[in-house]
Design an enzyme around this catalytic site. Structure first.
Site, PDB file in Angstrom:
ATOM      1  N   TYR A   1       0.854  -1.180   0.000  1.00 51.86           N
ATOM      2  CA  TYR A   1       0.000   0.000   0.000  1.00 51.86           C
ATOM      3  C   TYR A   1       0.895   1.236   0.000  1.00 51.86           C
ATOM      4  O   TYR A   1       1.532   1.554   0.997  1.00 51.86           O
ATOM      5  CB  TYR A   1      -0.910  -0.038   1.227  1.00 51.86           C
ATOM      6  CG  TYR A   1      -1.847   1.136   1.415  1.00 51.86           C
ATOM      7  CD1 TYR A   1      -2.144   2.028   0.390  1.00 51.86           C
ATOM      8  CD2 TYR A   1      -2.477   1.345   2.643  1.00 51.86           C
ATOM      9  CE1 TYR A   1      -3.011   3.086   0.577  1.00 51.86           C
ATOM     10  CE2 TYR A   1      -3.351   2.389   2.848  1.00 51.86           C
ATOM     11  CZ  TYR A   1      -3.610   3.258   1.818  1.00 51.86           C
ATOM     12  OH  TYR A   1      -4.469   4.312   2.011  1.00 51.86           O
TER      13      TYR A   1
ATOM     14  N   LYS B   1      -1.598  -1.529  -3.862  1.00 54.11           N
ATOM     15  CA  LYS B   1      -2.589  -0.454  -3.900  1.00 54.11           C
ATOM     16  C   LYS B   1      -1.797   0.823  -4.113  1.00 54.11           C
ATOM     17  O   LYS B   1      -1.081   1.282  -3.224  1.00 54.11           O
ATOM     18  CB  LYS B   1      -3.385  -0.386  -2.595  1.00 54.11           C
ATOM     19  CG  LYS B   1      -4.355   0.792  -2.537  1.00 54.11           C
ATOM     20  CD  LYS B   1      -5.039   0.908  -1.174  1.00 54.11           C
ATOM     21  CE  LYS B   1      -5.917   2.152  -1.127  1.00 54.11           C
ATOM     22  NZ  LYS B   1      -6.550   2.330   0.210  1.00 54.11           N
TER      23      LYS B   1
END
Length: 294
Positions: free
Chosen positions: A136, A164
């Site tokens: 992330y 992400k």
């Protein structure tokens, strides 16, 4: 390993009036999301207010959501920390109850160099080798960018299955796509960039807006993937004002207010976040009425 679908919802955490976690509403919301376009629930990420949740609260949320959506959707546990030791411990505990993956944010505040970032994620992945791990990258919050070169190195680790990408940098996402294997999954970390990122090879989105328009996001992605680019563009442009309004102040303040406007008893945000003011609420109400969401 780790097929999470195309629409992943970064789920909010409901609170009671006394500030404690409202597990009953969390379960109800999780079920509703799965019925309305969500493939995978991301629990205790940024939108879930993880910085102000205890590890015990996070663990209990993982259990509650897993039990609620068992067999219907997957659950990714947000177990990130700026302490590698703590991230490993939380991830190992979550893995034991059967979560389908883990979201690991770039360590925040202490700003490790790229070598430290690589070692951090490598250590977590090696500690839970059977658990798919989603990186992330959100430099606007963490203060440190996970470079494409580091992502490429991490993608060589079997259970690091995707990223992400919430840097807002399309060139960076393009470099990651260009340099990683096709099976390495890239997810948009911003709703408004989902369609542009699909065009350079992203798989889907870790979404906030899917609390409200999950089915429409599914339709947009399916249209794009089937070659109906104009249809996908029309959906994107119709939803764009909502995407923007959900980020006119710090996430998850607007999405919690939006859910309240729909009648959900999600409670306040935990301090130091504040609740939506009248101006934010009015803007949300206007865009939601325009889209027939209230």
């Amino acid at each position: 390993m780790g097929d999470f679908g195309t629409v992943l919802t970064a789920m909010i955490t409901p609170f009671k009036a006394d500030g404690s976690v409202n597990y009953a509403v969390a379960a109800e919301l999780a079920a509703n999301l799965v019925d309305n376009g969500t493939d995978t629930l991301v629990v205790c990420g940024t939108t879930g207010e993880s910085p102000t949740l205890s590890w015990d609260e996070e663990y209990n949320l993982f259990v509650e959501v897993l039990q609620t959506v068992a067999g219907k959707a997957k659950v990714i546990a947000g177990c990130g920390s700026n302490s590698t030791k703590e991230a490993i411990a939380a991830t190992q505990k979550a893995a034991k109850i059967g979560v389908h993956g883990t979201l690991q944010v770039v360590p925040y505040y202490n700003k490790p160099p790229q070598a430290g970032l690589y070692q951090h994620f490598q250590a977590i992945a090696q500690a839970c080798p059977e658990l798919p791990l989603l990186l992330y990258n959100v430099p606007g919050r963490t203060g440190q960018n996970l470079s494409p070169e580091t992502v490429v190195r991490l993608a060589e680790i079997d259970n690091i299955v995707g990223v992400k990408e919430a840097s807002g940098n399309l060139d960076q996402a393009g470099e990651i796509r260009r340099l990683t294997p096709k099976e390495f999954q890239i997810y948009a970390g911003d709703d408004s960039l989902t369609l542009p990122l699909l065009a350079i090879g992203a798989k889907g989105v870790v979404s906030v807006a899917s609390h409200l328009v999950g089915n429409q996001l599914q339709q947009m992605i399916q249209a794009f993937n089937s070659g109906q680019v104009t249809v996908a563009s029309d959906i994107h442009l119709r939803l764009l004002p909502l995407f923007k309004t959900l980020f006119i102040t710090t996430n998850p303040i607007p999405i919690k207010q939006a859910l309240k406007l729909q009648g959900w008893e999600v409670g306040s945000t935990r301090p130091p976040l504040s609740d939506a003011d009248a101006e934010v609420s009015q803007k949300l109400e206007a865009v939601m009425k325009h889209l027939d969401l209230i």
